[in-house]
Structure formats: structure tokens, C-alpha cells
Design a protein around this motif. Sequence first.
Motif, PDB file in Angstrom:
ATOM      1  N   THR A 118       0.853  -1.189   0.000  1.00  0.00           N
ATOM      2  CA  THR A 118       0.000   0.000   0.000  1.00  0.00           C
ATOM      3  C   THR A 118       0.892   1.243   0.000  1.00  0.00           C
ATOM      4  O   THR A 118       2.022   1.223   0.491  1.00  0.00           O
ATOM      5  CB  THR A 118      -0.928   0.038   1.225  1.00  0.00           C
ATOM      6  N   LEU A 119       0.338   2.317  -0.535  1.00  0.00           N
ATOM      7  CA  LEU A 119       1.094   3.569  -0.667  1.00  0.00           C
ATOM      8  C   LEU A 119       0.182   4.742  -0.342  1.00  0.00           C
ATOM      9  O   LEU A 119      -0.938   4.830  -0.854  1.00  0.00           O
ATOM     10  CB  LEU A 119       1.637   3.705  -2.093  1.00  0.00           C
ATOM     11  N   GLY A 120       0.662   5.664   0.517  1.00  0.00           N
ATOM     12  CA  GLY A 120      -0.068   6.890   0.820  1.00  0.00           C
ATOM     13  C   GLY A 120       0.688   8.097   0.307  1.00  0.00           C
ATOM     14  O   GLY A 120       1.877   8.264   0.589  1.00  0.00           O
ATOM     15  N   ILE A 121       0.006   8.941  -0.454  1.00  0.00           N
ATOM     16  CA  ILE A 121       0.599  10.146  -1.052  1.00  0.00           C
ATOM     17  C   ILE A 121      -0.201  11.351  -0.594  1.00  0.00           C
ATOM     18  O   ILE A 121      -1.437  11.367  -0.702  1.00  0.00           O
ATOM     19  CB  ILE A 121       0.589  10.093  -2.589  1.00  0.00           C
ATOM     20  N   THR A 122       0.483  12.383  -0.096  1.00  0.00           N
ATOM     21  CA  THR A 122      -0.171  13.640   0.269  1.00  0.00           C
ATOM     22  C   THR A 122       0.392  14.756  -0.583  1.00  0.00           C
ATOM     23  O   THR A 122       1.617  14.895  -0.699  1.00  0.00           O
ATOM     24  CB  THR A 122       0.023  13.968   1.754  1.00  0.00           C
ATOM     25  N   PHE A 123      -0.488  15.555  -1.146  1.00  0.00           N
ATOM     26  CA  PHE A 123      -0.084  16.628  -2.042  1.00  0.00           C
ATOM     27  C   PHE A 123      -0.040  17.962  -1.298  1.00  0.00           C
ATOM     28  O   PHE A 123      -0.431  18.061  -0.130  1.00  0.00           O
ATOM     29  CB  PHE A 123      -1.032  16.687  -3.241  1.00  0.00           C
ATOM     30  N   THR A 127      -4.442  17.198  -0.048  1.00  0.00           N
ATOM     31  CA  THR A 127      -5.192  16.087  -0.633  1.00  0.00           C
ATOM     32  C   THR A 127      -4.358  14.819  -0.511  1.00  0.00           C
ATOM     33  O   THR A 127      -3.150  14.823  -0.779  1.00  0.00           O
ATOM     34  CB  THR A 127      -5.517  16.364  -2.102  1.00  0.00           C
ATOM     35  N   THR A 128      -4.996  13.722  -0.112  1.00  0.00           N
ATOM     36  CA  THR A 128      -4.279  12.468   0.118  1.00  0.00           C
ATOM     37  C   THR A 128      -4.922  11.339  -0.672  1.00  0.00           C
ATOM     38  O   THR A 128      -6.153  11.221  -0.719  1.00  0.00           O
ATOM     39  CB  THR A 128      -4.266  12.113   1.615  1.00  0.00           C
ATOM     40  N   PHE A 129      -4.064  10.519  -1.277  1.00  0.00           N
ATOM     41  CA  PHE A 129      -4.489   9.290  -1.947  1.00  0.00           C
ATOM     42  C   PHE A 129      -3.863   8.108  -1.217  1.00  0.00           C
ATOM     43  O   PHE A 129      -2.689   8.155  -0.810  1.00  0.00           O
ATOM     44  CB  PHE A 129      -4.042   9.269  -3.408  1.00  0.00           C
ATOM     45  N   ALA A 162      -8.207   3.018  -5.409  1.00  0.00           N
ATOM     46  CA  ALA A 162      -7.587   4.235  -4.877  1.00  0.00           C
ATOM     47  C   ALA A 162      -8.625   4.985  -4.065  1.00  0.00           C
ATOM     48  O   ALA A 162      -9.690   5.360  -4.585  1.00  0.00           O
ATOM     49  CB  ALA A 162      -7.055   5.110  -6.001  1.00  0.00           C
ATOM     50  N   SER A 163      -8.327   5.199  -2.794  1.00  0.00           N
ATOM     51  CA  SER A 163      -9.188   6.034  -1.947  1.00  0.00           C
ATOM     52  C   SER A 163      -8.553   7.412  -1.821  1.00  0.00           C
ATOM     53  O   SER A 163      -7.336   7.569  -1.964  1.00  0.00           O
ATOM     54  CB  SER A 163      -9.373   5.403  -0.565  1.00  0.00           C
TER      55      SER A 163
END
Length: 325
Positions: A118-123, A127-129, A162-163
Amino acid sequence: MPCSAVTMPLSVGWRFAGISWAGMKRREFITLLSGTAAAWLATWPAIWPRPARAQNPPPPPPPAPPTPPAQATDTSVGQVATLQGSATVVRGNASAVALKTADPIFKNDTLATALDSTLGITFDDQTTFSLSPNTRIVVDNFVYQAGGKANAATFNVALGTASFVASLVAQTGDMKITTPSASLGIRGTTGIVDVPQAGAAAAAPTIKLYPDSDGHIGQIEVFDRQGARLGALTQGASAFSLRPGAGGRLTAVPYQIPPQELARDRGVLQRLNVSHNIGRQMTIRRQQQRSGNQQRPNNQRQQGRPQQRGPVPPRPKQPGKPGKR
């Protein structure tokens, strides 16, 4: 005896420099002698030239101070907040590179998770995916400036689950999520996008709307790739299934989420909230670092070091108060 009365005897009849000195008075003699000496001195340089004086050239100007190297501009738009397992990024035509926590994310990056990862990305707008295993998304566009009027973001969910938690771009600009068959207008909310593997039996992409962590419920508008509006989700735990309709046109069919899928989604959203909370703190620190780099002059002293100052003159003693000994 007065000088005017003195004459040289006529018997002294000698000549010098072609001039007869006989019978010349002393005053005339002195005048003539002075003029002759001046003329002789005038011709002395031609007879015995003086050595030329060396002329020292002016010193060269001091070298210009070296130009400080320009700081590289940070063009990243986000960073890795959480990572379990392995995930990769592809930039341009380069090969896939493994990601790690706190790695920067750039526009046009293709992000992918491996199986059981799993991968979490915050912009930059928070905003987070959160990408579930075997998921791939592309950051097609991201423009955000605090207080700006041209904020925009587009993310393409090409495969997998993708959440997301939409934040400031969705509130102040235009945020979109695209799939191979549809385009979603995000109006500040939490959601899940499922894009199954192409050719999967009895599987269709689904779009789900869930309440935010504070209970707020936003809105997701659904369009086909030609821009025709197919519907909107406005209630928590509501969903659309994207299926071909009459004439092959895409339709958004209301979808009743099964209990087993709801339980799975709760775990997905819980992981999303963890990534979002971590990513928000990372984003705040990034913004503080950027602000510090922009405002710090080249000659600013380093933090933690006392500023060097000249000697402080002693304070004058006040009259009537003896000093300490």
C-alpha cells in the motif's frame, strides 16, 4: 668702490664662447655669464640624456566576488506519506524506481503498488491518496497556490483501488479524477474508485462516496469521457457502477454496496485517514521549509549561532552611586 665703476682691464683680452670679455663691466659680465649657463643647461639633455623613469602600471582591479550557486527550484507537488511493502514511480521514459517514505512526487509521475503493498501520497494542498495493492495512478496535473484562483488537479486511476480525501484544490479550484471510461468532478469529499483489470468477468468500475472524518459529506459528479453528465453522488456510502447502456453509451447505475465490500472499504478508509494525518504534518513542514528558503537572504546567519557584535562600551556610572569594587 661701487660695482658700476669696476671694469676689467683692456689688457685682459680673452674670449669665451665667441664673446670678447675685454673692457666688460662686472654687471654685464654677470648677466652674460648667467644667460650662457642657462643656454648650456638647456642643451644638456641632448648631450647626456637622463635615464627614463620606469612607470609602474596601475594595480589590476580586485576580482569580483564569486557568484553564489543558484538554489534548485523545488517543483515537487507532494510526497510519500506512508508505505507498506513496495511501490514504484516512473518519470518520463525512465525505468521504474522504488519509492520510500518522504520521497517527493512530481507532476506526470506514474505511481504503482505491488501485490500486498500500500502507498499513501499527500499533495501540497493536503489532498491524500491511498493506493491499495496492485494499483496504478498517474498525476496528470497539479497546480496549487495558497489563495490562488487557478488551482487545479487531475489524477488518473488506471487500475486497482484508490481512496482519496480531497482538500484545498477541491474547495478553491477544480479537482478531477479520471478512469479509462469516466471523469469525476470532486467537490471536497472522501471517496473510493475501483477500476478492475480489463476483461475481468462481471466486473465494472465503481465510484463510491463516503463521509469525511468530521462527518461532512461532499459531492462527486460523474461524466463520460465526452463530457456528458451521467449523475452525482451526494449521500454517504452511496455508489455508482459504470456500465455500458443502450447503444454502448456509458451509464452510471446506482450501486448497492454489499456488506462484505463495506467492511473492506472501512479498512481502506482507516488506512487513508492514517496516511492523511501523517501527510498533513509533512506538508506543513514542507511549506515552512519553502517559506524559509524564499525569505532567507544569502548572508543571513545560521540559526543557533549568536550574532557577532562589536565590543559594547561600558555604561557610564551614575553620579552619586559608587561603582562596585
